[in-house]
Design a protein around this motif. Structure first.
Motif, mmCIF file in Angstrom:
data_model
loop_
_atom_site.group_PDB
_atom_site.id
_atom_site.type_symbol
_atom_site.label_atom_id
_atom_site.label_comp_id
_atom_site.label_asym_id
_atom_site.label_seq_id
_atom_site.Cartn_x
_atom_site.Cartn_y
_atom_site.Cartn_z
ATOM 1 N N PRO A 132 47.114 37.413 57.947
ATOM 2 C CA PRO A 132 47.797 36.177 57.524
ATOM 3 C C PRO A 132 46.816 35.074 57.099
ATOM 4 C CG PRO A 132 48.800 37.051 59.499
ATOM 5 C CD PRO A 132 47.602 37.908 59.231
ATOM 6 N N GLU A 133 45.652 34.965 57.775
ATOM 7 C CA GLU A 133 44.687 33.920 57.407
ATOM 8 C C GLU A 133 44.178 34.137 55.991
ATOM 9 O OE1 GLU A 133 43.634 36.053 60.254
ATOM 10 O OE2 GLU A 133 45.325 34.959 61.127
ATOM 11 N N TYR A 134 44.197 35.398 55.544
ATOM 12 C CA TYR A 134 43.788 35.678 54.174
ATOM 13 C C TYR A 134 44.964 35.481 53.214
ATOM 14 C CZ TYR A 134 42.057 37.944 49.979
ATOM 15 O OH TYR A 134 41.681 38.180 48.675
ATOM 16 N N TYR A 135 46.102 36.114 53.521
ATOM 17 C CA TYR A 135 47.164 36.059 52.509
ATOM 18 C C TYR A 135 47.846 34.705 52.435
ATOM 19 C CZ TYR A 135 50.892 37.776 55.839
ATOM 20 O OH TYR A 135 51.786 37.969 56.847
ATOM 21 N N LYS A 136 47.538 33.856 53.414
ATOM 22 C CA LYS A 136 47.940 32.462 53.282
ATOM 23 C C LYS A 136 47.473 31.920 51.922
ATOM 24 C CE LYS A 136 46.544 27.962 55.117
ATOM 25 N NZ LYS A 136 45.940 27.234 56.245
ATOM 26 N N TRP A 137 46.253 32.277 51.559
ATOM 27 C CA TRP A 137 45.684 31.738 50.319
ATOM 28 C C TRP A 137 46.162 32.501 49.089
ATOM 29 C CZ3 TRP A 137 44.269 27.048 50.895
ATOM 30 C CH2 TRP A 137 43.830 26.611 52.155
ATOM 31 N N THR A 138 46.511 33.757 49.281
ATOM 32 C CA THR A 138 47.125 34.487 48.166
ATOM 33 C C THR A 138 48.453 33.821 47.836
ATOM 34 O OG1 THR A 138 46.135 36.480 49.135
ATOM 35 C CG2 THR A 138 47.718 36.804 47.339
ATOM 36 N N GLN A 139 49.201 33.466 48.891
ATOM 37 C CA GLN A 139 50.474 32.776 48.690
ATOM 38 C C GLN A 139 50.256 31.379 48.111
ATOM 39 O OE1 GLN A 139 51.851 33.183 52.759
ATOM 40 N NE2 GLN A 139 53.217 34.879 52.227
ATOM 41 N N TRP A 140 49.201 30.739 48.558
ATOM 42 C CA TRP A 140 48.882 29.399 48.047
ATOM 43 C C TRP A 140 48.627 29.454 46.535
ATOM 44 C CZ3 TRP A 140 44.684 27.066 45.640
ATOM 45 C CH2 TRP A 140 44.668 25.666 45.633
ATOM 46 N N ILE A 141 47.873 30.473 46.113
ATOM 47 C CA ILE A 141 47.617 30.613 44.671
ATOM 48 C C ILE A 141 48.939 30.831 43.933
ATOM 49 C CG2 ILE A 141 46.473 31.981 42.869
ATOM 50 C CD1 ILE A 141 44.250 32.604 44.925
ATOM 51 N N PHE A 142 49.825 31.628 44.531
ATOM 52 C CA PHE A 142 51.128 31.849 43.896
ATOM 53 C C PHE A 142 51.853 30.515 43.693
ATOM 54 C CE2 PHE A 142 55.665 32.485 43.849
ATOM 55 C CZ PHE A 142 55.815 33.490 42.915
ATOM 56 N N LEU A 143 51.798 29.657 44.710
ATOM 57 C CA LEU A 143 52.478 28.360 44.577
ATOM 58 C C LEU A 143 51.869 27.530 43.448
ATOM 59 C CD1 LEU A 143 53.135 27.289 48.294
ATOM 60 C CD2 LEU A 143 54.754 28.264 46.645
ATOM 61 N N GLN A 144 50.541 27.647 43.277
ATOM 62 C CA GLN A 144 49.899 26.900 42.178
ATOM 63 C C GLN A 144 50.351 27.450 40.831
ATOM 64 O OE1 GLN A 144 48.364 24.336 43.630
ATOM 65 N NE2 GLN A 144 48.854 25.512 45.485
ATOM 66 N N LEU A 145 50.489 28.776 40.770
ATOM 67 C CA LEU A 145 50.955 29.398 39.526
ATOM 68 C C LEU A 145 52.380 28.919 39.219
ATOM 69 C CD1 LEU A 145 49.650 33.014 40.259
ATOM 70 C CD2 LEU A 145 48.868 31.583 38.373
ATOM 71 N N LEU A 146 53.184 28.851 40.285
ATOM 72 C CA LEU A 146 54.575 28.437 40.135
ATOM 73 C C LEU A 146 54.652 26.989 39.635
ATOM 74 C CD1 LEU A 146 57.405 29.580 40.708
ATOM 75 C CD2 LEU A 146 57.278 28.580 42.982
ATOM 76 N N LYS A 147 53.817 26.138 40.214
ATOM 77 C CA LYS A 147 53.786 24.726 39.848
ATOM 78 C C LYS A 147 53.489 24.542 38.363
ATOM 79 C CE LYS A 147 51.854 22.339 43.647
ATOM 80 N NZ LYS A 147 50.606 21.820 44.201
ATOM 81 N N ARG A 148 52.633 25.427 37.854
ATOM 82 C CA ARG A 148 52.220 25.290 36.455
ATOM 83 C C ARG A 148 53.047 26.136 35.488
ATOM 84 N NH1 ARG A 148 48.904 24.071 39.926
ATOM 85 N NH2 ARG A 148 47.535 22.288 39.620
ATOM 86 N N GLY A 149 54.137 26.645 35.977
ATOM 87 C CA GLY A 149 54.988 27.448 35.091
ATOM 88 C C GLY A 149 54.391 28.798 34.757
ATOM 89 N N LEU A 150 53.350 29.196 35.479
ATOM 90 C CA LEU A 150 52.714 30.481 35.193
ATOM 91 C C LEU A 150 53.343 31.617 35.997
ATOM 92 C CD1 LEU A 150 49.021 29.229 35.049
ATOM 93 C CD2 LEU A 150 50.405 30.023 33.117
ATOM 94 N N ALA A 151 54.160 31.238 36.989
ATOM 95 C CA ALA A 151 54.986 32.235 37.671
ATOM 96 C C ALA A 151 56.424 31.851 37.355
ATOM 97 C CB ALA A 151 54.740 32.211 39.172
#
Ligand code: ANZ
Length: 892
Positions: A132-151
């Protein structure tokens, strides 16, 4: 026979390194030194453990890491686990063991195996994508992609794999089967869950197509990998143009079909249009009488994969739509066909077909009796385009129209293409257009063992709401039943209490997203986490990223040429745009190690009477049986292998990919047990050029093992055998001779150059040469021995550490300065001097560079070839240019 005590020294030094954290890279960066980040593609910890293919790449990076440490670099050399993904989950389904347990077990096994090989990883930086300490940041990157319309979510045609119960990305489908597991994949227009078309998560990698293409140029990657990425991105330049659809009376209707073409020059040759079966306008253009035929055709096409549809060899099929369109270049009415060799997902899903100049159109036109009109000629129109399409360059013919005023006859076709684009733009019929083959990345999987996608859906509005960053990580719920539902409903829908949640904005009930991320997500950014693996505030500290990035050398298999390497470049560029990373590209240099094939297997043939027959004659007999022949019954004869007992019988020899089913898998643990880790490391490097495909051979390990034993005896000595210089007992303190220094420096030079050029095999040859020369000396001073041990240490670190300590050092040699070459010792001391007699070159002599005229003459008259010209003759004149030539003029 154990030729030296590797079974004692290897565990001893592995314990030493571990206890002293010899290879730990300090958390605090030390900017006073240059950095070197050398990375392996981290493995998927499969249940089978390591095979001998893994240590090939790992040994190479380890040698580089060890060399660079000794050259004074700060080295980052980490290892971790790409541990989400299908196999653990499949295993869980079969056995009921939770994937977490399987994964942990496999990781422990992999780690132990790697430690057995003495790799100098900084184990304090170990990470797993499943923590979880690692995939926390994988999920965080996903949220950034979402914010920018890239997801985003879309209803898209998907690759559905029934066996795996999930959709797959285009990149994961190879020749119609899943990249993992080889299960059949079908293309579905959309996936229905509870009769609702299922929306899929997509990542907008296409927004980065241009940059992903352009930035390839500056990378120090294998040209083949760059080319594969270029092809995958598939940029093409052409035009989009419109064709008006006609009604039964030949009048223009209010419908236009837009086509994409890379050959606008051939517009006068467009004798029909093709719509893909999934084209949206199809229902609008097809007249009632034709609907049934078209619907039937669509149904058949929907069952084929894109590959089947586009393969050149496959017979083209299609159905006439029943209507016509006007060719804007000449005003002619041309038929509109529906054919599945045109894909709905590329360009505009419609083409203008030019049978004279396109192979597929040509085949189609011939089959359905559609006119062929040649418009590009290489030879003044003397060609026939009725047998075969002409796809080359040439001059335009048949390309003018009084109706439209367009005339491109006589122009070279490239120029004509630009002229047509201009004309299209002037007349409003079309425009220049760049297209990419790259599609957006399908990012959702209907599987359990992956990162949960951190969004929820409001029950009342259905709105998709990202969870707040503070709530990360969103951990995977425990689940007992991982089986895919078969309907496309992800297994996580079964985690009822997890799925049910609250919409924080309205306080109303909401549901969690139940799709998970694909395995590629975790591997898209792990190289960044290694720079700062325990940071709980950021995915990587800015200063640390600036210091360590980009990865200097990245080693792994060629199978990742597009998938992983393209996805990771995409994420990296996004992270660059949002200021998380400072470089444009993640991996400056990528190297693909070659594949290791199993031991060569020999086959003999018998005819129907049971008699052995030679392999070169089996073509002539129809009934033969094969049997495998053990290696010790085989000898080489010329280019072939024959039976030792009957050299007239030629055998087939072939090396196969290592696979469980063939039973030719070599387990590194077994090799270590028999020969030691140093021998395995050395052998993997010595097998052949690092990038080439190589064949495993147990006798080959024997060879390098004997070499290591010879080194051992040379330095440590052995009571009975050939050791001459026993460290600590013999006098090692003498001065080295000039010849010894030359020999050593040749070796230093070669080993350094070859490691830096990743030609590890020839580096070993240099050490073998040195050892042979050293055996010829009476005395080998300590300074020479020590330097040689340091040279050996990146390859065979256990033995080198042991020798180093026996030479009287109390510290590890891991940070000793690597020997530096002194160019003065590399100069050849003797040269080849040409000798002329009366102006004609008659031979050469070997002389010291600074040889006197007197000595040169003396040597020449002793030379067997030259003496016959000189003996008994009177010399009139001598011209001697030291280092260049000796010319002797004789009395006539
Ligand atoms: C007319 C033409 C004449 C073409 C000619 C080729 C040769 P790339 O390089 O791959 O971009 N095409 C366009 N869309 C298509 C689709 N959805 N499915 C199948 N084929 C499609 O190639 C673009 C060319 O492939 C286009 O140029 C089009 O055929 C075809 F002598 O248009 B051409």
């Amino acid at each position: 026979r154990r030729a030296y005590p590797f079974h004692e020294i290897e565990p001893k030094w592995q314990r030493y390194w571990e206890a002293n954290k010899t290879f730990r890279t300090p958390d605090e960066i030390d900017v006073s030194k240059p950095k070197f980040y050398v990375l392996d593609m981290f493995p998927y910890p499969s249940g089978a453990g390591l095979h001998v293919g893994h240590p090939l790449g790992y040994t190479a990076t380890d040698i580089l890491a060890r060399l660079k440490r000794m050259q004074g670099f700060n080295v980052l050399h980490p290892m971790g686990w790409d541990a989400f993904g299908l196999p653990a989950e499949q295993y869980a389904i079969e056995t009921g063991t939770h994937p977490k347990i399987t994964t942990m077990k496999n990781i422990d096994r992999f780690r132990a195996q790697l430690k057995l090989l003495g790799f100098s990883y900084d184990w304090d930086r170990e990470i797993s994508t499943t923590e979880p300490e690692y995939y926390k940041w994988t999920q965080w990157i996903f949220l950034q992609l979402l914010k920018r319309g890239l997801a985003f979510q879309a209803e898209v045609p998907v690759n559905w794999c029934p066996a795996l119960g999930t959709v797959l990305a285009n990149e994961e489908v190879i020749d119609g089967v899943s990249e993992r597991g080889g299960h059949p994949v079908i293309r579905k227009i959309s996936l229905f869950v509870a009769e609702q078309p299922m929306r899929q998560w997509m990542l907008k990698i296409t927004a980065y197509a241009d940059r992903l293409l352009e930035d390839l140029d500056d990378l120090d990657w294998p040209e083949s990998v760059k080319e594969m990425q270029r092809n995958w991105i598939g940029r093409s330049e052409g035009a989009e143009l419109q064709f008006n659809v006609l009604d039964v009376d030949g009048l223009e209707r209010d419908i236009k079909i837009t086509v994409y073409t890379t050959r606008p020059d051939t517009i006068f040759g467009a004798t029909y249009l093709v719509l893909a079966p999934e084209h949206v306008l199809l229902s609008n253009v097809v007249p009632d009488a034709q609907i049934k035929d078209v619907e039937k055709y669509k149904e058949i096409a929907s069952r084929k994969s894109e590959l089947e549809r586009t393969e050149l060899q496959k017979e083209k099929t299609g159905v006439f739509s029943g209507c016509y369109a006007r060719n804007p270049a000449n005003g002619k009415a041309i038929p509109i066909w529906v054919a599945d060799y045109v894909l709905g997902s590329y360009g505009t899903g419609a083409i203008m077909a030019v049978p004279a100049h396109d192979t597929r159109d040509h085949e189609f036109a011939l089959k359905y009796n559609i006119p062929v009109c040649g418009v590009v000629t290489p030879d003044n129109g003397n060609f026939s385009c009725f047998e075969k399409a002409y796809t080359g360059e040439g001059i335009m013919i048949n390309s003018s129209s009084l109706t439209t005023g367009l005339d491109i006859n006589g122009l070279p076709n490239k120029e004509a293409g630009s002229r047509v684009i201009e004309w299209l733009e002037e007349t409003g019929n079309g425009m220049k257009k760049v297209n990419f083959k790259l599609r957006d990345w399908l990012f959702a999987r209907q599987r359990y063992w992956g990162e949960p996608i951190p969004v929820i859906y409001s029950d009342s509005t259905g709105e998709c709401i990202p969870i707040s960053e503070a709530e990360l990580p969103l951990t995977l719920p425990e689940l007992d039943d991982f089986t895919p539902t078969g309907t496309g409903d992800p297994p996580l829908t079964k985690a009822l209490s997890w799925v049910k949640t609250i919409d924080p904005t309205s306080g109303g009930p909401a549901r969690r997203e139940t799709n998970t991320m694909p395995q590629w997500a975790g591997s898209c950014w792990y190289y960044l986490r290694f720079m700062d693996p325990r940071n709980s505030k950021a995915l990587v500290d800015k200063e640390k990223e600036k210091y360590w990035g980009p990865v200097d050398v990245y080693v792994g298999g060629a199978e990742h040429a597009v998938l992983h390497l393209l996805y990771a470049r995409f994420w990296h560029k996004v992270l660059h745009d949002i200021g998380i990373v400072s470089t444009k590209e993640p991996f400056q240099c990528v190297i693909n190690q070659g594949i290791i094939l199993g031991e060569v297997q020999y086959t003999a043939f018998r005819d129907s009477d049971g008699n052995l027959v030679s392999a070169d004659s089996v073509d002539e007999i129809c009934n033969f049986t094969q049997e495998s022949v053990p290696e010790d019954k085989v000898i080489k004869s010329g280019d072939f292998f024959v039976l030792k007992d009957d050299i007239g019988i030629r055998l087939n020899s072939r090396a196969h990919k290592m696979s469980k089913s063939r039973g030719n898998v070599v387990n590194p643990d077994d090799v270590v047990l028999l020969y030691g880790a140093d021998s395995l490391r050395l052998y993997e490097m010595f097998m052949g050029p690092f990038r080439d495909t190589k064949t495993w051979s147990t006798s080959g390990i024997d060879g390098v093992h004997r070499f290591l034993a010879r080194v051992w005896r040379l330095i440590v000595g052995s009571p009975s055998v050939d050791g001459k210089f026993k460290a600590g007992t013999n006098d090692l303190n003498g001065e080295p001779s000039m010849e010894q220094l030359r020999c050593l420096h040749r070796c230093i030079n070669k080993v350094t150059e070859e490691i830096e050029g990743t030609r590890f095999n020839t580096g070993i040859s240099a050490m073998m040469e040195f050892t042979n020369a050293a055996y010829k000396c009476d005395k080998l001073p300590k300074s020479i021995v020590e330097d040689f041990v340091l040279l050996l240490s990146p390859y065979a670190p256990h033995m080198a550490e042991e020798l180093w300590s026996r030479l009287g050092h109390s510290n590890s040699l891991a940070y000793e300065p690597f020997p530096k070459v002194n160019p003065a010792y590399l100069k050849e001391s003797t040269i080849t001097l040409p000798v002329q007699v009366n102006g004609k070159t008659r031979g050469t002599i070997q002389v010291e560079k600074a040889c006197t005229e007197q000595d040169a003459l003396a040597l020449a008259s002793l030379d067997s070839k030259l003496s016959k010209y000189l003996v008994g003759k009177n010399i009139k004149k001598r011209i001697y240019v030291p280092g260049k030539i000796l010319n002797i003029i004789l009395d006539a």
